[in-house]
Write a protein that holds these residues in place. Structure first.
Motif, PDB file in Angstrom:
ATOM      1  N   TRP A  53       0.442  72.089  25.788  1.00 50.38           N
ATOM      2  CA  TRP A  53       1.544  72.775  25.584  1.00 50.38           C
ATOM      3  C   TRP A  53       2.741  72.034  24.504  1.00 50.38           C
ATOM      4  O   TRP A  53       3.028  72.714  23.591  1.00 50.38           O
ATOM      5  CB  TRP A  53       2.536  72.678  26.787  1.00 50.38           C
ATOM      6  N   LEU A 257      14.334  59.512  17.610  1.00 49.18           N
ATOM      7  CA  LEU A 257      13.964  60.858  18.490  1.00 49.18           C
ATOM      8  C   LEU A 257      14.822  61.317  19.192  1.00 49.18           C
ATOM      9  O   LEU A 257      15.226  62.530  19.335  1.00 49.18           O
ATOM     10  CB  LEU A 257      12.548  60.492  19.328  1.00 49.18           C
ATOM     11  N   TRP A 268      12.721  73.958  18.562  1.00 51.91           N
ATOM     12  CA  TRP A 268      11.783  73.230  19.574  1.00 51.91           C
ATOM     13  C   TRP A 268      10.567  73.025  18.740  1.00 51.91           C
ATOM     14  O   TRP A 268       9.861  71.889  18.988  1.00 51.91           O
ATOM     15  CB  TRP A 268      11.300  74.132  20.458  1.00 51.91           C
TER      16      TRP A 268
ATOM     17  N   ALA B 122       9.611  57.149  26.931  1.00 53.32           N
ATOM     18  CA  ALA B 122      10.353  58.115  27.827  1.00 53.32           C
ATOM     19  C   ALA B 122      11.206  59.249  27.159  1.00 53.32           C
ATOM     20  O   ALA B 122      11.524  60.152  27.882  1.00 53.32           O
ATOM     21  CB  ALA B 122      11.453  56.823  28.441  1.00 53.32           C
ATOM     22  N   ILE B 123      11.550  58.710  25.955  1.00 54.17           N
ATOM     23  CA  ILE B 123      12.471  59.970  25.198  1.00 54.17           C
ATOM     24  C   ILE B 123      11.384  61.227  25.001  1.00 54.17           C
ATOM     25  O   ILE B 123      11.962  62.429  25.038  1.00 54.17           O
ATOM     26  CB  ILE B 123      13.080  59.384  23.936  1.00 54.17           C
ATOM     27  N   ALA B 124      10.173  60.923  24.235  1.00 54.13           N
ATOM     28  CA  ALA B 124       9.359  62.083  24.022  1.00 54.13           C
ATOM     29  C   ALA B 124       8.992  62.878  25.322  1.00 54.13           C
ATOM     30  O   ALA B 124       9.007  63.949  25.315  1.00 54.13           O
ATOM     31  CB  ALA B 124       7.978  61.528  23.480  1.00 54.13           C
ATOM     32  N   ILE B 127      11.877  64.880  26.493  1.00 55.21           N
ATOM     33  CA  ILE B 127      12.007  66.197  25.456  1.00 55.21           C
ATOM     34  C   ILE B 127      10.801  67.145  25.750  1.00 55.21           C
ATOM     35  O   ILE B 127      11.129  68.251  26.185  1.00 55.21           O
ATOM     36  CB  ILE B 127      11.771  65.883  23.964  1.00 55.21           C
ATOM     37  N   LEU B 128       9.597  66.781  26.280  1.00 50.79           N
ATOM     38  CA  LEU B 128       8.511  67.581  26.499  1.00 50.79           C
ATOM     39  C   LEU B 128       8.843  68.004  27.755  1.00 50.79           C
ATOM     40  O   LEU B 128       8.895  69.335  27.922  1.00 50.79           O
ATOM     41  CB  LEU B 128       7.510  66.607  26.844  1.00 50.79           C
ATOM     42  N   LEU B 130      11.904  68.554  29.242  1.00 49.54           N
ATOM     43  CA  LEU B 130      13.038  69.716  29.081  1.00 49.54           C
ATOM     44  C   LEU B 130      12.179  71.046  28.687  1.00 49.54           C
ATOM     45  O   LEU B 130      12.828  71.971  29.032  1.00 49.54           O
ATOM     46  CB  LEU B 130      13.837  69.200  27.834  1.00 49.54           C
ATOM     47  N   TRP B 131      11.525  70.951  27.872  1.00 53.82           N
ATOM     48  CA  TRP B 131      10.845  72.141  27.432  1.00 53.82           C
ATOM     49  C   TRP B 131      10.094  72.761  28.678  1.00 53.82           C
ATOM     50  O   TRP B 131       9.868  74.176  28.696  1.00 53.82           O
ATOM     51  CB  TRP B 131       9.864  71.777  26.023  1.00 53.82           C
ATOM     52  N   ILE B 132       9.231  72.162  29.336  1.00 56.80           N
ATOM     53  CA  ILE B 132       8.629  72.490  30.385  1.00 56.80           C
ATOM     54  C   ILE B 132       9.563  73.144  31.419  1.00 56.80           C
ATOM     55  O   ILE B 132       9.102  74.252  31.961  1.00 56.80           O
ATOM     56  CB  ILE B 132       7.740  71.510  30.966  1.00 56.80           C
ATOM     57  N   PHE B 137      11.857  79.998  28.724  1.00 50.77           N
ATOM     58  CA  PHE B 137      10.578  79.763  27.832  1.00 50.77           C
ATOM     59  C   PHE B 137       9.758  78.861  28.271  1.00 50.77           C
ATOM     60  O   PHE B 137       8.589  78.668  27.702  1.00 50.77           O
ATOM     61  CB  PHE B 137      10.721  79.966  26.381  1.00 50.77           C
ATOM     62  N   GLY B 138       9.934  77.997  29.345  1.00 55.44           N
ATOM     63  CA  GLY B 138       9.300  76.813  29.769  1.00 55.44           C
ATOM     64  C   GLY B 138       8.223  77.101  30.432  1.00 55.44           C
ATOM     65  O   GLY B 138       7.633  78.326  30.768  1.00 55.44           O
ATOM     66  N   LEU B 139       6.987  76.154  30.253  1.00 53.58           N
ATOM     67  CA  LEU B 139       5.749  76.321  30.837  1.00 53.58           C
ATOM     68  C   LEU B 139       5.805  76.616  32.303  1.00 53.58           C
ATOM     69  O   LEU B 139       4.857  77.633  32.630  1.00 53.58           O
ATOM     70  CB  LEU B 139       4.991  74.747  30.543  1.00 53.58           C
ATOM     71  N   SER B 142       6.975  80.413  32.987  1.00 50.02           N
ATOM     72  CA  SER B 142       6.331  81.357  32.209  1.00 50.02           C
ATOM     73  C   SER B 142       4.966  81.347  33.253  1.00 50.02           C
ATOM     74  O   SER B 142       4.570  82.349  33.588  1.00 50.02           O
ATOM     75  CB  SER B 142       5.637  80.881  30.877  1.00 50.02           C
ATOM     76  N   VAL B 238      19.149  61.506  28.911  1.00 53.44           N
ATOM     77  CA  VAL B 238      18.671  62.550  27.790  1.00 53.44           C
ATOM     78  C   VAL B 238      18.601  63.790  28.088  1.00 53.44           C
ATOM     79  O   VAL B 238      18.970  64.888  27.432  1.00 53.44           O
ATOM     80  CB  VAL B 238      17.106  62.153  27.278  1.00 53.44           C
TER      81      VAL B 238
END
Lengths: 304, 302
Positions: A53, A257, A268, B122-124, B127-128, B130-132, B137-139, B142, B238
């Motif tokens: 994803w 980041l 995004w 941890a930060i990545a 963010i990942l 947040l998006w999920i 529109f998240g995984l 959806s 975050v």
């Protein structure tokens, strides 16, 4: 010490002679195998899908990201997300900043932790076990307790906005997480035959020489584990740089980041591309070293 | 006589080098652990904003804590999270370690796949996820929508935020799994053979050999897991900023805000000390309880 010891399963199998020539057992065994692989694949889905994803989002334009129902394959592939995201902020500088801290911290940790571990494992001195026991208690100490005074100390020393607060403690084995490494290395050092030391001492070697020429070269797996743990720890550290680095030109990747995220909340594609670029090196490192990693963890016998 | 002299010379040499070589560790412990710890306790008895000098106020900060709604909120939020996250990580980590301890093809491939989420910074990671968790529109939503299932507001809902973060934390089972794997390697093979000779099957081998032999490792992961989850910070900083409506006001996030945003160093130090005591009590209770179920093969032996 071969890879064999780490990967040979000790359990879950019937002794090789049992059930030979019995078709029902063989069938049962095959069913078990299939079930095992099925479980492995199903278990991998939740760990892998978020990555897929992430990568597909990193390669999409923002228009395509917001299509419902979502698509899995980017069309077209927005390769430009990567260069654009990585130049929108000075990620190269962040990378260099991070690597400088990495080198200083990893060197200090490996060196001072193994010196201390050698003392606790192989040199006899009065109070040794008591001192080691006291050191070990700090593993249970929440970092929050030392956070504020340590911050105040660096502030008084005028070291805010330098890498000193993030690197100097690594040169004192007993600071923070260092004790865990001392423990790990000590466990490993105890498995090396003591006769080697005795022989060297009879030849007139000093303890330092025994450490440097005998114990250290034999401890590669354990040293690799400590190196990887430490490297990942620095790469992932967020709170440390957040507290101590204010100047944007000094940011680490994690901090960069995070600040990137607060600026580009809506973009995004960029965000995902930058995240992927920060994740990729650490995964590559682990992939190439993972054999030593698992082996080393096993050999150092964490469970004791 | 000669040997004896050499021995005593050796002892002296070892003692001198021993203390010298332990020195960086001892100094580090004094400078970066014991010193700050005592300083923190002293600070907790003062009223102190950075820039001014500390004013001794005795137990005032601790009294203020008792009436501080946000303190209680953050303590309960953190406990709720720990109770959800730790058992899940232990169960998933143990189960996958069992699978990966079998003879399977491409073992290192599988181990990497399962360990990779733990490596994500941890930060990545934040963010990942947040998006999920994105409600539109998240995984997750959806997928749920496509399956015709009810969706959720995830981290944007007061009731769902902690369960959401628990799900996210389970993704990091890798460390527990690696330690379980190390433990499984250490289970003596002959015990399995003994069970097989007695006619026991897979379940019997697991129930009477693997499980009891693994209790020290399970206990280790339990203690480390509890201490770790009590100190969660990044997700709150975050992803949620402690919201919505303080529903994810993790203890360390509250402490951080008190110290570095509101600049109340004295009060924040009191918060730190209370967390210290809570963790000590919980760890003590875990050790007490461990006597009933943790099995040591050779108690007392090294």
């Amino acid at each position: 010490m071969s890879a064999q010891t780490a990967t040979t399963p000790r359990g879950g199998r019937v002794a090789p002679t049992a059930g030979l020539g019995n078709p029902r057992n063989a069938q049962r065994k095959r069913a078990g195998r299939i079930l095992l692989y099925a479980a492995l694949v199903v278990g991998a889905i939740p760990t892998v899908v978020p990555f897929v994803w992430l990568i597909r989002s990193a390669l999409m334009t923002d228009n395509q990201i917001f299509i419902a129902p979502p698509e899995w394959i980017p069309s077209p592939f927005a390769w430009t997300n990567f260069p654009e995201a990585l130049t929108a902020q000075p990620f190269l500088a962040y990378f260099i900043n991070t690597m400088v801290i990495e080198v200083v911290v990893v060197l200090g940790t490996v060196l001072t932790c193994s010196i201390a571990a050698f003392s606790f494992a192989r040199l006899r001195w009065r109070g040794r076990n008591l001192v080691f026991g006291i050191l070990l208690t700090s593993v249970m100490l929440p970092y929050a307790v030392t956070l504020i005074p340590t911050f105040v100390m660096w502030r008084e020393l005028g070291a805010l906005n330098t890498i000193a607060p993030l690197t100097v403690p690594a040169w004192f084995a007993g600071a923070g997480g260092g004790v865990f490494n001392v423990f790990l290395l000590r466990q490993f050092f105890l498995t090396i035959p003591f006769e080697l030391d005795e022989a060297a001492y009879i030849d007139g070697a000093s303890p330092w020489k025994v450490f440097w020429t005998i114990v250290l070269p034999l401890s590669r797996p354990a040293l690799i584990v400590v190196t990887i743990f430490t490297f990942i720890g620095v790469w992932n550290d967020f709170l440390g740089p957040l507290l101590y680095l204010n100047d944007e030109s000094k940011y680490t990747l994690a901090l960069g980041l995070a600040s990137f995220q607060s600026v580009y909340t809506a973009q995004w594609g960029y965000l995902m591309a930058a995240s992927a670029a920060v994740i990729a090196p650490i995964i590559a490192l682990f992939f190439f070293l993972q054999r030593y990693f698992i082996e080393g963890v096993t050999l150092t016998g964490i469970k004791n | 006589m000669v040997t004896r002299q050499r021995l005593s010379g050796q002892t002296r040499l070892e003692r001198r080098w021993g203390i010298l070589m332990a020195l960086p560790a001892i100094l580090g412990f004094v400078i970066f652990t014991i010193g700050p710890m005592l300083a923190s306790f002293f600070f907790s008895l003062t009223e102190w904003t950075i820039g001014a000098s500390p004013k001794f106020v005795g137990a005032d900060n601790y009294e203020r804590l008792v009436g501080d709604e946000l303190f209680w909120k953050s303590l309960s939020v953190t406990t709720y999270y720990t109770l959800g996250s730790v058992p899940l990580i232990l169960i998933v980590g143990f189960f996958l370690a069992l699978l990966l301890n079998q003879r399977v093809r491409g073992l290192s491939f599988w181990r990497t796949i399962y360990y990779v989420p733990t490596l994500v910074p941890a930060i990545a990671n934040a963010i990942l996820w947040l998006w999920i968790f994105n409600p539109d529109f998240g995984l997750l939503n959806s997928a749920l929508r496509q399956g015709g299932l009810p969706t959720s507001q995830w981290i944007y809902s007061e009731t769902a935020v902690i369960p959401s973060l628990v799900i996210m934390s389970t993704w990091g089972f890798g460390n527990a799994m690696v330690i379980f794997l190390a433990g499984l390697q250490g289970v003596p093979r002959h015990l399995y053979e003994a069970v097989s000779i007695d006619g026991g099957g897979t379940w019997a081998r697991f129930r009477f050999v693997t499980l009891p032999m693994m209790t020290p490792t399970i206990f280790y992961n339990l203690v480390v897991g509890v201490i770790g989850t009590f100190q969660v910070f990044n997700q709150a900083y975050v992803m949620t900023q402690g919201g919505p409506n303080n529903a994810s006001l993790f203890y360390i996030f509250y402490l951080y805000r008190t110290a570095f945003t509101e600049s109340e160093m004295g009060y924040a130090s009191a918060l730190a000390w209370v967390l210290f005591m809570v963790i000590m009590v919980v760890t003590f209770l875990l050790f007490q309880n461990a006597r009933r179920w943790v099995y040591y093969e050779m108690a007392g032996a090294r």
